[in-house]
Design a protein around this motif. Sequence first.
Motif, PDB file in Angstrom:
ATOM      1  N   ILE A   1      -2.401  13.583  -7.800  1.00  0.00           N
ATOM      2  CA  ILE A   1      -3.764  13.139  -8.004  1.00  0.00           C
ATOM      3  C   ILE A   1      -3.690  11.597  -8.039  1.00  0.00           C
ATOM      4  N   VAL A  29     -29.240  10.625  -6.125  1.00  0.00           N
ATOM      5  CA  VAL A  29     -28.294  10.590  -6.923  1.00  0.00           C
ATOM      6  C   VAL A  29     -28.127   9.675  -7.982  1.00  0.00           C
ATOM      7  N   ALA A  84      -5.594  19.035   3.624  1.00  0.00           N
ATOM      8  CA  ALA A  84      -7.141  19.038   3.049  1.00  0.00           C
ATOM      9  C   ALA A  84      -7.776  20.215   2.477  1.00  0.00           C
ATOM     10  N   SER A  94     -10.684   8.702  -1.368  1.00  0.00           N
ATOM     11  CA  SER A  94     -11.812   9.427  -2.146  1.00  0.00           C
ATOM     12  C   SER A  94     -12.156   8.858  -3.510  1.00  0.00           C
ATOM     13  N   TYR A  95     -11.095   8.324  -4.132  1.00  0.00           N
ATOM     14  CA  TYR A  95     -11.283   7.894  -5.653  1.00  0.00           C
ATOM     15  C   TYR A  95     -12.028   6.630  -5.409  1.00  0.00           C
ATOM     16  N   VAL A 136     -20.470  17.280   2.607  1.00  0.00           N
ATOM     17  CA  VAL A 136     -20.385  16.579   1.359  1.00  0.00           C
ATOM     18  C   VAL A 136     -21.487  15.449   1.285  1.00  0.00           C
ATOM     19  N   TYR A 186     -13.928   5.503  -3.204  1.00  0.00           N
ATOM     20  CA  TYR A 186     -15.440   5.783  -2.596  1.00  0.00           C
ATOM     21  C   TYR A 186     -16.235   6.055  -3.806  1.00  0.00           C
ATOM     22  N   GLN A 187     -15.610   7.216  -4.661  1.00  0.00           N
ATOM     23  CA  GLN A 187     -16.398   7.555  -5.824  1.00  0.00           C
ATOM     24  C   GLN A 187     -16.722   6.252  -6.928  1.00  0.00           C
ATOM     25  N   GLN A 188     -15.668   5.430  -7.042  1.00  0.00           N
ATOM     26  CA  GLN A 188     -15.909   4.247  -7.757  1.00  0.00           C
ATOM     27  C   GLN A 188     -16.884   3.514  -7.221  1.00  0.00           C
ATOM     28  N   ALA A 233      -6.672  11.038  -0.872  1.00  0.00           N
ATOM     29  CA  ALA A 233      -6.855  10.913  -2.456  1.00  0.00           C
ATOM     30  C   ALA A 233      -7.330   9.431  -2.901  1.00  0.00           C
ATOM     31  N   GLU A 234      -6.766   8.635  -2.123  1.00  0.00           N
ATOM     32  CA  GLU A 234      -7.020   7.271  -2.829  1.00  0.00           C
ATOM     33  C   GLU A 234      -8.393   6.759  -2.117  1.00  0.00           C
ATOM     34  N   ALA A 256     -12.828  16.038   2.283  1.00  0.00           N
ATOM     35  CA  ALA A 256     -11.980  15.748   1.387  1.00  0.00           C
ATOM     36  C   ALA A 256     -11.875  14.371   0.811  1.00  0.00           C
ATOM     37  N   GLY A 257     -12.585  13.179   1.494  1.00  0.00           N
ATOM     38  CA  GLY A 257     -12.515  12.011   1.126  1.00  0.00           C
ATOM     39  C   GLY A 257     -12.163  10.926   2.132  1.00  0.00           C
ATOM     40  N   GLU A 305     -20.039   4.996  -8.494  1.00  0.00           N
ATOM     41  CA  GLU A 305     -20.418   4.726  -9.780  1.00  0.00           C
ATOM     42  C   GLU A 305     -20.832   3.275 -10.114  1.00  0.00           C
ATOM     43  N   GLN A 335      -2.141  13.314   2.507  1.00  0.00           N
ATOM     44  CA  GLN A 335      -2.722  13.973   1.212  1.00  0.00           C
ATOM     45  C   GLN A 335      -2.983  12.669   0.330  1.00  0.00           C
TER      46      GLN A 335
END
Lengths: 137, 534
Positions: free
Chosen positions: B534, B443, B181, B426-427, B310, B429-431, B423-424, B223-224, B434, B419
């Motif tokens: 990624i 935010v 991370a 984290s993505y 974060v 969570y970002q979705q 990454a999964e 890192a998520g 959104e 890793q």
Amino acid sequence: MGNGKIRILIAKPGLDGHDRGVKVVARALRDAGFEVIYTGLHQTPEMIVNSAIQEDVDAIGLSILSGAHNALFPRIIQLRRERGADDIVVFAGGIIPEEDIAPLRAAGIAEIFTPGVSLQQIVDWVREHVTPRGVRT
Amino acid sequence: MVMPARRPTVPTETLSTVPLKVVYRAADVDLDYRRDLGDPGEYPFTRGIHPDMYRGRLWTMRQFAGFGTAEDANKRFHYLLAMGQTGLSVAFDMPTLMGYDSDHPRALGEVGREGVAIDSLADMEILLDGLPLDRVTTSMTINAPANVLLALYVAVADARGIPRDQVGGTTQTDMLKEFIAQKEWIVPPRPSMKLIQDMLVFGARELPKWNIISISGYHMREAGATAAQELAFTLADGIAYVQAGIDAGLPVDEFAHRLSFFFDCHVDFFEEIAKFRAARRMWARICRGRFGAQSPRSWWLRFHTQTAGVSLTAQQPLNNIARVALQALAAVLGGTQSLHTNSMDETYALPTQEAVTVALRTQQIIAHETGVAGTADPLGGSYFVEALTTELERQAWEYIRRIDDLGGMVAAVEAGFPQREIAEASYRYQQQLERREKIIVGVNEFVQPEEQPIEILRISPDVERRQVERTRRVRAERQQRAAAEALARLRETAQSGGNTMDAIVDAVKADVTLGEICDVFRAVYGEYREVAII
């Protein structure tokens, strides 16, 4: 060249290892239908510009969270010019203080995304400002 | 930003997507008090490692600090001690973390920016000037060159005549989470583990009060990672380090008690408290059951906590003071031994003195005004908290089983398993953000269009020049023959597979620089290159 798809090099200049943001953005751009190449971490300006030319990309997206942007971004722009690659659009994101943004834009960074920007806004910006090579005149 | 038609609802799952019931009852909890909880101070330590918890000793208030040159950082340390802080915590800049001196081409623009630049013994003497090393413990967030920073610290103590057995502190030294991370590395995973073994043996022999490894979940969470991933990957890293110590010939009870932990405290209040409680119970069972440790101190999971960087927002930054207070409260209710509270301006830069003072005062308010420190594990027995503790533990054991199946954490890291999982997550969570399935105030909800900028700390470009000058002067003015011999001896020791620590201590005492020492490791073991995922 030129299947009409925008090719983007996503790059992480400098020594910081904070790659959560860059990976999420790279994935969102890929999911939006762009061809995305991610350099990995700890790239020098020379490595980034070399990869961009080798990979024949339409744009470079830079991510930096270490505070070294004022030293590294202008260097990347300078190398791009020296290599005759001014048609490659360079945009950036990260922890960039407000007062650094205008000088970096003046140096040639097309857009700077700061915390709070949504993935969709970045995707939309790329669609609007980057043209794939095949379609370029 | 367009305002949503619907109003935001309260969460029906935790931040890490554990589903929540409206109410928890006795039937949701299946625990045997002696087996699964125990009193505070009793195995398996779910309720805390000390019988009297904070009455016996308050947590250490330890603000992570460091910027500019050694002089700048030293001044901030003296200020923090004067404000009532009780331990030191050093942040290093990126070139130091990567094992480059400040005059290396790759250090351009990075010197002193995210922490203090340390290249040589001269820097370390200035950094620690006037600080009582026999009374204050120092934590150093340093990993790939942890051996060099430990050697520098020991060299300063030796020069001051402080016996090595009186020197207390922590080096982070957790390379596995670097590969997963934080991503500041020098040599590949297996030689990294070998250098850590050298430190474990040196620590067991010379530094009985030093925590050689601070096994860190913090960076993975930032890192998520989810709470369960943080818990599982941290403990799996811990398993790998205990195994490394045993493989180096150390009996487990001679070093397990010198391992400490470092967790994130994120914004989901009860999930974090449950995570800390589960971590203690799991580590006690791992050390006793898996490794056969006999000493109760080997079973203890002692940990430092930092509130979640974060979770801070650049928007409406004063709101961060409230976030930090709630996170710090959860860390205390979870039984932390030491705590760093983030400053409200840290999404922009390293904190200003005013911001860091508010952050420290937040801890003092929790300790001395709220009354929460008077009773050990005050949430123990809550149907909800116990059920959540058990659920996080279940998810974490599942991950640890998968990592064992891959051949342990070193092999799992080489295969990119943690890793990819992070990454999964984290993505995902970002979705969720959104889609506004998760709300962040200021935010994606309750947005204010016009905001006043706040004062931030600027690092003068002059720092780089001054630091480069000092390092070049040190190299020019040292006894060249002694430096060359020390470097040659280090290279021979590394090549022959011997313990490198004494050779590193001798080298730093001969004014050999951090970059020169790390160049030896790069030459002998090769440099690590990540396969980017990624």
